[in-house]
Structure formats: C-alpha cells, structure tokens
Design an enzyme around this catalytic site. Structure first.
Site, PDB file in Angstrom:
ATOM      1  N   ARG A 160      22.567 -89.296  87.910  1.00 55.49           N
ATOM      2  CA  ARG A 160      21.996 -88.345  86.934  1.00 55.49           C
ATOM      3  C   ARG A 160      20.801 -88.960  86.183  1.00 55.49           C
ATOM      4  NH1 ARG A 160      25.474 -85.675  89.329  1.00 55.49           N
ATOM      5  NH2 ARG A 160      26.624 -83.955  88.406  1.00 55.49           N
ATOM      6  N   SER A 235      28.177 -79.672  83.671  1.00 51.41           N
ATOM      7  CA  SER A 235      28.762 -80.838  82.993  1.00 51.41           C
ATOM      8  C   SER A 235      27.953 -81.152  81.746  1.00 51.41           C
ATOM      9  CB  SER A 235      28.712 -82.073  83.891  1.00 51.41           C
ATOM     10  OG  SER A 235      29.400 -81.843  85.082  1.00 51.41           O
ATOM     11  N   GLU A 331      24.934 -85.401  79.171  1.00 52.97           N
ATOM     12  CA  GLU A 331      24.052 -85.293  80.341  1.00 52.97           C
ATOM     13  C   GLU A 331      22.950 -84.273  80.036  1.00 52.97           C
ATOM     14  OE1 GLU A 331      24.277 -82.756  84.131  1.00 52.97           O
ATOM     15  OE2 GLU A 331      25.827 -84.264  84.401  1.00 52.97           O
TER      16      GLU A 331
HETATM   17  N1  EPU Z   1      39.536 -83.803  85.630  1.00 53.21           N
HETATM   18  C1  EPU Z   1      40.539 -83.554  84.731  1.00 53.21           C
HETATM   19  N2  EPU Z   1      40.372 -82.512  83.868  1.00 53.21           N
HETATM   20  C2  EPU Z   1      39.285 -81.715  83.873  1.00 53.21           C
HETATM   21  C3  EPU Z   1      38.253 -81.985  84.776  1.00 53.21           C
HETATM   22  C4  EPU Z   1      38.400 -83.038  85.664  1.00 53.21           C
HETATM   23  O1  EPU Z   1      41.545 -84.245  84.690  1.00 53.21           O
HETATM   24  O2  EPU Z   1      39.239 -80.777  83.071  1.00 53.21           O
HETATM   25  C5  EPU Z   1      39.712 -84.883  86.620  1.00 53.21           C
HETATM   26  C6  EPU Z   1      40.054 -84.286  87.984  1.00 53.21           C
HETATM   27  O3  EPU Z   1      41.407 -84.091  88.150  1.00 53.21           O
HETATM   28  C7  EPU Z   1      39.550 -85.342  88.926  1.00 53.21           C
HETATM   29  C8  EPU Z   1      38.347 -85.908  88.193  1.00 53.21           C
HETATM   30  O4  EPU Z   1      38.505 -85.572  86.822  1.00 53.21           O
HETATM   31  O5  EPU Z   1      40.484 -86.380  89.078  1.00 53.21           O
HETATM   32  C9  EPU Z   1      37.040 -85.420  88.746  1.00 53.21           C
HETATM   33  O6  EPU Z   1      36.930 -84.014  88.570  1.00 53.21           O
HETATM   34  P1  EPU Z   1      35.904 -83.110  89.420  1.00 53.21           P
HETATM   35  O7  EPU Z   1      36.108 -83.334  90.869  1.00 53.21           O
HETATM   36  O8  EPU Z   1      36.022 -81.714  88.913  1.00 53.21           O
HETATM   37  O9  EPU Z   1      34.488 -83.709  89.119  1.00 53.21           O
HETATM   38  P2  EPU Z   1      33.817 -84.250  87.767  1.00 53.21           P
HETATM   39  O10 EPU Z   1      33.703 -85.718  87.850  1.00 53.21           O
HETATM   40  O11 EPU Z   1      34.524 -83.667  86.598  1.00 53.21           O
HETATM   41  C10 EPU Z   1      31.399 -84.216  88.776  1.00 53.21           C
HETATM   42  C11 EPU Z   1      30.037 -83.709  88.403  1.00 53.21           C
HETATM   43  C12 EPU Z   1      29.944 -82.199  88.637  1.00 53.21           C
HETATM   44  C13 EPU Z   1      30.190 -81.959  90.113  1.00 53.21           C
HETATM   45  C14 EPU Z   1      31.577 -82.509  90.483  1.00 53.21           C
HETATM   46  C15 EPU Z   1      31.864 -82.410  91.951  1.00 53.21           C
HETATM   47  C16 EPU Z   1      29.249 -85.188  86.650  1.00 53.21           C
HETATM   48  C17 EPU Z   1      28.922 -85.349  85.213  1.00 53.21           C
HETATM   49  N3  EPU Z   1      29.760 -84.016  87.002  1.00 53.21           N
HETATM   50  O12 EPU Z   1      32.343 -83.603  87.905  1.00 53.21           O
HETATM   51  O13 EPU Z   1      28.620 -81.803  88.336  1.00 53.21           O
HETATM   52  O14 EPU Z   1      30.117 -80.576  90.429  1.00 53.21           O
HETATM   53  O15 EPU Z   1      31.650 -83.925  90.134  1.00 53.21           O
HETATM   54  O16 EPU Z   1      31.102 -83.359  92.640  1.00 53.21           O
HETATM   55  O17 EPU Z   1      29.042 -86.117  87.425  1.00 53.21           O
HETATM   56  C18 EPU Z   1      27.143 -80.813  86.756  1.00 53.21           C
HETATM   57  O18 EPU Z   1      26.539 -81.880  86.736  1.00 53.21           O
HETATM   58  O19 EPU Z   1      26.787 -79.832  86.061  1.00 53.21           O
HETATM   59  C19 EPU Z   1      28.372 -80.698  87.553  1.00 53.21           C
HETATM   60  C20 EPU Z   1      29.158 -79.628  87.500  1.00 53.21           C
END
Ligand code: EPU
Length: 335
Positions: A160, A235, A331
């Site tokens: 990012r 995010s 972010e």
């Molecule tokens: N998780 C939770 N609770 C939540 C959300 C997530 O416990 O409310 C845990 C999930 O269970 C999982 C981990 O966090 O173990 C990762 O969750 P997820 O796969 O939803 O991805 P993220 O790390 O929360 C990132 C990006 C997203 C992108 C997804 C999928 C960042 C800041 N965000 O989210 O990007 O869509 O991975 O690759 O890196 C964006 O930037 O706007 C965005 C949506």
C-alpha cells in the site's frame, strides 16, 4: 472550461461526506489539465475519491481528473501492454481486460476508484498487487507541466505504498498507466483461501480469469459494503507489520492472533482481527461505524462528518495500542 463554485463533493467521494469545494472543475484531456495548471496554483487533485476522508471543506480549486481512454500500445504473442487513462473506472477496466481475455488483474476486480490512483497506494487484494502488472505510468509535474514517464523501478512500490504517496506526494498528477497483461497461458492466482473455497463451491477446478474475477466479486460483495449503498473507503487501516519479538510477546496472551510472515524479523497481523477482538466490529457511533462483516472498514450510515469518522478511527487506534501494544496506521488519506 466550466468552473463551479461552492460545489458539494458528496457524490465524488465514496465515504459520501458532504464537504464543499470552493471551486470545482472536471478535466477531460491533458490540454484542459495543462490549462488549469497554468492558470491556478492552489489546486486539489481528485481521482475516484475512493481512498480519502474529507474532514473539512476544500478552500481551493478541486480538479477532477476525468481523462478517459483505453488503448493497446504494444503486443507480442504472449503479452499485451495496455494504456488506460487516469479517469477510467478501475473495475470497468478490469472487466474490459477480462472480456478481451487479457489476464493478470482479475484478482483486483471490484476495487472502487479510478485507474490513475491505483499505483499511488499499490492497490492489492487476494494475493495480487498492482505492481505485479504495472509497466509504467505518465504523470504531469504540477510546477512545470512537463510529462514524465515512471517505470516500475522508479515507483518504490511496497505494501500500500509508492513514491507518489511519499517523496513525490502532491508533486505529480498521474495521467495514464500502462499494464503488462498476458494473452494466453494466464497465471491465475487462486491460492487465497476464500477464492479456493468459492471456486470449490462452484466445482471449478481449472479456473479461467473470468472464473477468478467472478469468485473475487462474490467474496467482496459478501464482506465489503457497496459505497453506493453505504459510504466507505474499503480498508480504513493498513495491516500492521510488527517486529517478531512484539508478535511473540502478544501471542503469549493472545495465542489465536493470526499472522503472515513478512521477513525473518517481521510479521503482518490482520488489523481486522485486532479491531474485532477489541469489540468494535458492527459498532455504531451516531452515523459513523465499523462494518458488521469486515472490521477493517469504517462506514458512514448517512450523515456522518469526516471528523466523526476520524474520531472513531482514533478511538480504535488507541484501544488497539493499549490492548496489544500494536500501532495501526490509516490507509485512507485524511484531508
Ligand atoms: N479478520 C477478522 N475480523 C474481521 C476481518 C478480518 O478476524 O472483521 C481476520 C480474518 O479472519 C482473516 C484475516 O483477518 O484471518 C484477514 O482477513 P481478510 O482476508 O478479510 O483480509 P484483510 O487483511 O482484512 C486485506 C486488504 C483488503 C483485501 C483483502 C483480501 C489491507 C489493508 N486490506 O484485508 O483490501 O481486499 O486483504 O486480499 O491490506 C482495501 O484495501 O480496501 C481492501 C479491502
């Protein structure tokens, strides 16, 4: 050129914040953009408005970069170099590529915003980042109005992050981006758990780029709010990168904390998990809140001000710091 005054930006930012621009204009081509830059110094550049939170009116000329156009600039048997102008809607561009059987950006389906802002924060999702297909971009320097081409190695891409968010912040306006995509033997990436599950549910074993895009669209729709229905900026926070010692210390108390290895000395921790564990998921403070299905996303239920959303974000940051000793960083660009 049409310059409007006291212009509401509510439909120009995906958070749906009703901030006003002292003046507003939308430019359709480089010539118009250059003319605006020649006659105005106090400007604010607006792309798709999908990664910003407006906390105040903008006492400047807001220049909406609305340059359209997609063209193939080079191709060989295996690859194609496609130039998309900055004002093209990102998701429509992804669908255009899939329809033409050009592979590489299908995992980035349904990300809000415009093409021109994708390199700024090196958008990423489901195991793919824009830097993987980025070939170059053209950007106009605000001071001398000269166009410079930035190659991938010039952009200092990181998680990012890019040079446009750091050393060159507010100095250049990206006017177009060139992506190198595949024409055949697409290297699809379905390693991300949620994609695997979605494909398995549809009994797809050998996914096409269209299958991957459909899977990503289904996953995003199930977790992430549609900005047209509920104001948000995806995010709100980055996933923090934490020194290994701190991670080990925190897991003594919270052994279930998920993590991804970044290097021998650092791990990345999902901020969504931290926020959910701290009890914020689905909470609402007036019209500002934390999304009920993805705690990393802050939402505007209607009439929240930018400041109210910032206040919620600060409350979350402080709570996480106190509870885990981990700092989480926004972010989204706070203006
Ligand atoms: N998780 C939770 N609770 C939540 C959300 C997530 O416990 O409310 C845990 C999930 O269970 C999982 C981990 O966090 O173990 C990762 O969750 P997820 O796969 O939803 O991805 P993220 O790390 O929360 C990132 C990006 C997203 C992108 C997804 C999928 C960042 C800041 N965000 O989210 O990007 O869509 O991975 O690759 O890196 C964006 O930037 O706007 C965005 C949506």
């Amino acid at each position: 050129m049409n310059i409007q005054t006291d212009f509401s930006l509510k439909t120009y930012n995906t958070f749906g914040i009703d901030a006003k621009a002292k003046q507003f204009t939308s430019v359709q081509n480089i010539e118009e953009l250059t003319t605006v830059l020649e006659h105005n110094t106090d400007i604010f550049i607006l792309g798709g408005g999908s990664n910003m939170l407006l906390t105040q009116d903008i006492d400047k000329l807001v220049v909406h970069v609305n340059l359209k156009g997609i063209s193939i600039i080079e191709e060989n048997e295996d690859s194609v170099w496609i130039k998309a102008n900055a004002g093209e809607n990102w998701h429509e561009f992804v669908l255009w590529c899939i329809d033409h059987n050009y592979g590489g950006i299908e995992n980035l389906s349904l990300i809000p915003g415009n093409v021109g802002t994708t390199p700024i924060q090196n958008i990423g999702a489901y195991g793919v980042e824009i830097k993987d297909m980025f070939s170059s971009c053209d950007a106009i320097k605000i001071t001398d109005k000269k166009i410079k081409t930035f190659k991938k190695e010039d952009c200092n891409f990181g998680y990012r992050e890019s040079i446009f968010k750091n050393d060159l912040k507010d100095l250049y306006i990206i006017t177009s981006v060139v992506f190198k995509l595949t024409k055949k033997n697409h290297k699809t990436n379905s390693s991300y758990g949620a994609i695997e599950t979605e494909l398995a549910n549809h009994k797809i074993t050998n996914p096409t780029i269209k299958d991957i895009s459909n899977a990503v669209i289904a996953i995003r729709k199930s977790k992430l709010p549609d900005p047209k229905e509920l104001g948000n900026s995806g995010s709100f926070f980055k996933n923090p990168i934490v020194p290994l010692e701190l991670y080990k210390k925190v897991t003594l108390k919270y052994p279930d904390m998920p993590h991804y290895v970044v290097s021998e000395t650092e791990v990345k921790v999902p901020a969504g998990w931290l926020i959910e564990q701290a009890g914020f998921k689905g909470k609402r403070f007036g019209d500002a809140g934390i999304h009920e299905k993805q705690a990393l996303v802050l939402v505007n239920y209607g009439n929240a001000t930018g400041q109210e959303i910032v206040d919620v974000s600060k409350n979350i940051q402080k709570t996480i710091l106190d509870k885990y000793g981990i700092s989480i960083e926004a972010e989204v660009n706070i203006i």
